[in-house]
Design a protein around this motif. Structure first.
Motif, PDB file in Angstrom:
ATOM      1  N   THR A  63       2.936  -9.383   4.026  1.00  8.22           N
ATOM      2  CA  THR A  63       2.391  -9.025   2.647  1.00  8.22           C
ATOM      3  C   THR A  63       2.892  -7.597   2.246  1.00  8.22           C
ATOM      4  N   GLY A  64       3.108  -7.211   1.018  1.00  8.69           N
ATOM      5  CA  GLY A  64       3.333  -5.937   0.582  1.00  8.69           C
ATOM      6  C   GLY A  64       2.132  -4.967   0.635  1.00  8.69           C
ATOM      7  N   GLU A  65       0.995  -5.498   0.847  1.00  6.42           N
ATOM      8  CA  GLU A  65      -0.028  -4.668   1.296  1.00  6.42           C
ATOM      9  C   GLU A  65       0.125  -4.067   2.738  1.00  6.42           C
ATOM     10  N   GLN A  66       0.528  -5.119   3.624  1.00  4.92           N
ATOM     11  CA  GLN A  66       0.647  -4.676   5.158  1.00  4.92           C
ATOM     12  C   GLN A  66       1.830  -3.891   5.120  1.00  4.92           C
ATOM     13  N   ILE A  67       2.843  -3.784   4.483  1.00  2.52           N
ATOM     14  CA  ILE A  67       3.832  -2.933   4.602  1.00  2.52           C
ATOM     15  C   ILE A  67       3.513  -1.656   4.091  1.00  2.52           C
ATOM     16  N   GLY A  68       2.860  -1.764   3.167  1.00  6.80           N
ATOM     17  CA  GLY A  68       2.247  -0.492   2.436  1.00  6.80           C
ATOM     18  C   GLY A  68       1.502   0.303   3.620  1.00  6.80           C
ATOM     19  N   GLN A  69       0.365  -0.274   4.008  1.00  2.58           N
ATOM     20  CA  GLN A  69      -0.506   0.134   4.928  1.00  2.58           C
ATOM     21  C   GLN A  69       0.117   0.693   6.131  1.00  2.58           C
ATOM     22  N   ALA A  70       1.426   0.064   6.628  1.00  2.00           N
ATOM     23  CA  ALA A  70       2.086   0.666   7.709  1.00  2.00           C
ATOM     24  C   ALA A  70       2.692   2.102   7.493  1.00  2.00           C
ATOM     25  N   VAL A  71       3.060   2.332   6.334  1.00  2.00           N
ATOM     26  CA  VAL A  71       3.759   3.333   5.873  1.00  2.00           C
ATOM     27  C   VAL A  71       2.647   4.551   5.596  1.00  2.00           C
ATOM     28  N   GLY A  72       1.437   4.051   5.150  1.00  2.00           N
ATOM     29  CA  GLY A  72       0.326   4.913   4.470  1.00  2.00           C
ATOM     30  C   GLY A  72       0.424   4.963   2.993  1.00  2.00           C
ATOM     31  N   VAL A  73       1.195   3.886   2.248  1.00  2.00           N
ATOM     32  CA  VAL A  73       1.245   4.073   0.757  1.00  2.00           C
ATOM     33  C   VAL A  73       0.551   2.870   0.417  1.00  2.00           C
ATOM     34  N   SER A  74       0.416   2.435  -0.968  1.00  2.00           N
ATOM     35  CA  SER A  74      -0.161   1.437  -1.618  1.00  2.00           C
ATOM     36  C   SER A  74       0.950   0.506  -1.760  1.00  2.00           C
ATOM     37  N   ALA A  75       0.545  -0.956  -1.878  1.00  2.00           N
ATOM     38  CA  ALA A  75       1.482  -2.078  -2.397  1.00  2.00           C
ATOM     39  C   ALA A  75       2.056  -1.659  -3.559  1.00  2.00           C
ATOM     40  N   ARG A  76       1.656  -1.112  -4.420  1.00  2.00           N
ATOM     41  CA  ARG A  76       2.101  -0.662  -5.794  1.00  2.00           C
ATOM     42  C   ARG A  76       3.067   0.015  -5.802  1.00  2.00           C
TER      43      ARG A  76
END
Length: 216
Positions: A42-55
């Motif tokens: 998910t976009g949320e998971q990708i963002g979490q891995a980088v330290g940013v939001s899905a937005r």
């Protein structure tokens, strides 16, 4: 009292920092795609891995599959520059060395696994092919500049098309063989669990040597 003038809050990101964030998102997406599959990511998971939001992820990319685009397209300018500098009389295959591959896209076992995913994931396949479609005119311009020809001359256009096809065929063939599966879906006798830049470069050089021979 007069309110202070000027911008408040965080300063705007530089273009260099934006490019870094795009690359960080791309690498995180690849790791997730390879480890758990595209559908489960998910976009949320990708963002979490980088330290940013899905937005933030969606601000940089229109879809999760498109997150890998910076890795696929990273080498276009590098290869085009090599083509412009290609000295007359030198074999075309000498353009590619193991060191060059670190700047031309995903490398290592994860990169090879990502290329394999483009075979079964339509969204990734579309991004993969679109990258090569965009690379071809860049290669044609570089070859035209090298030869002192107009940008729309047919010769560099054909040469670029052959070069582009050879590079894609080489990378895909290496990825299929690294998984132990041939291009026709059959199990390959040569199964390699790990990848190496030297092996990929050698495959590319072989493909370019074939392309340089032309069609007889």
């Amino acid at each position: 009292m007069t309110a202070p003038s000027g911008r408040t809050g965080r300063p705007p990101l530089t273009e260099a920092r934006k490019a870094e964030i795009r690359l960080e998102i791309a690498r995180a997406a690849v790791e997730l795609f390879v480890s758990q599959g595209v559908a489960a990511t998910t976009g949320e998971q990708i963002g979490q891995a980088v330290g940013v939001s899905a937005r933030t992820v969606w601000r940089y990319f229109p879809s999760k599959e498109s997150c890998v685009r910076p890795l696929f397209s990273a080498g276009i300018d590098v290869i085009a520059a090599r083509l412009r500098e290609w000295q007359p009389g030198r074999p075309l295959e000498e353009l590619f060395t193991p060191g060059l591959l670190t700047a031309t896209g995903p490398d290592g076992a994860t990169g090879t696994a990502l290329v394999r995913l483009t075979r079964t994931e339509p969204g990734l396949r579309a991004i993969w092919l679109q990258t090569y479609d965009e690379a071809e005119p860049a290669f044609a311009r570089a070859l035209a500049t090298r030869a002192g020809l107009p940008a729309d001359d047919l010769r560099p256009m054909i040469q670029a098309a052959m070069l582009n096809a050879a590079l894609r065929a080489a990378v895909e063939r290496f990825a299929w063989r690294a998984s132990g599966v041939g291009a026709d879906g059959a199990t390959d006798a040569v199964t390699r669990e790990t990848t190496g830049e030297a092996e990929v470069a050698e495959t590319m050089r072989s493909a370019l040597a074939i392309a340089a021979e032309g069609i007889s």
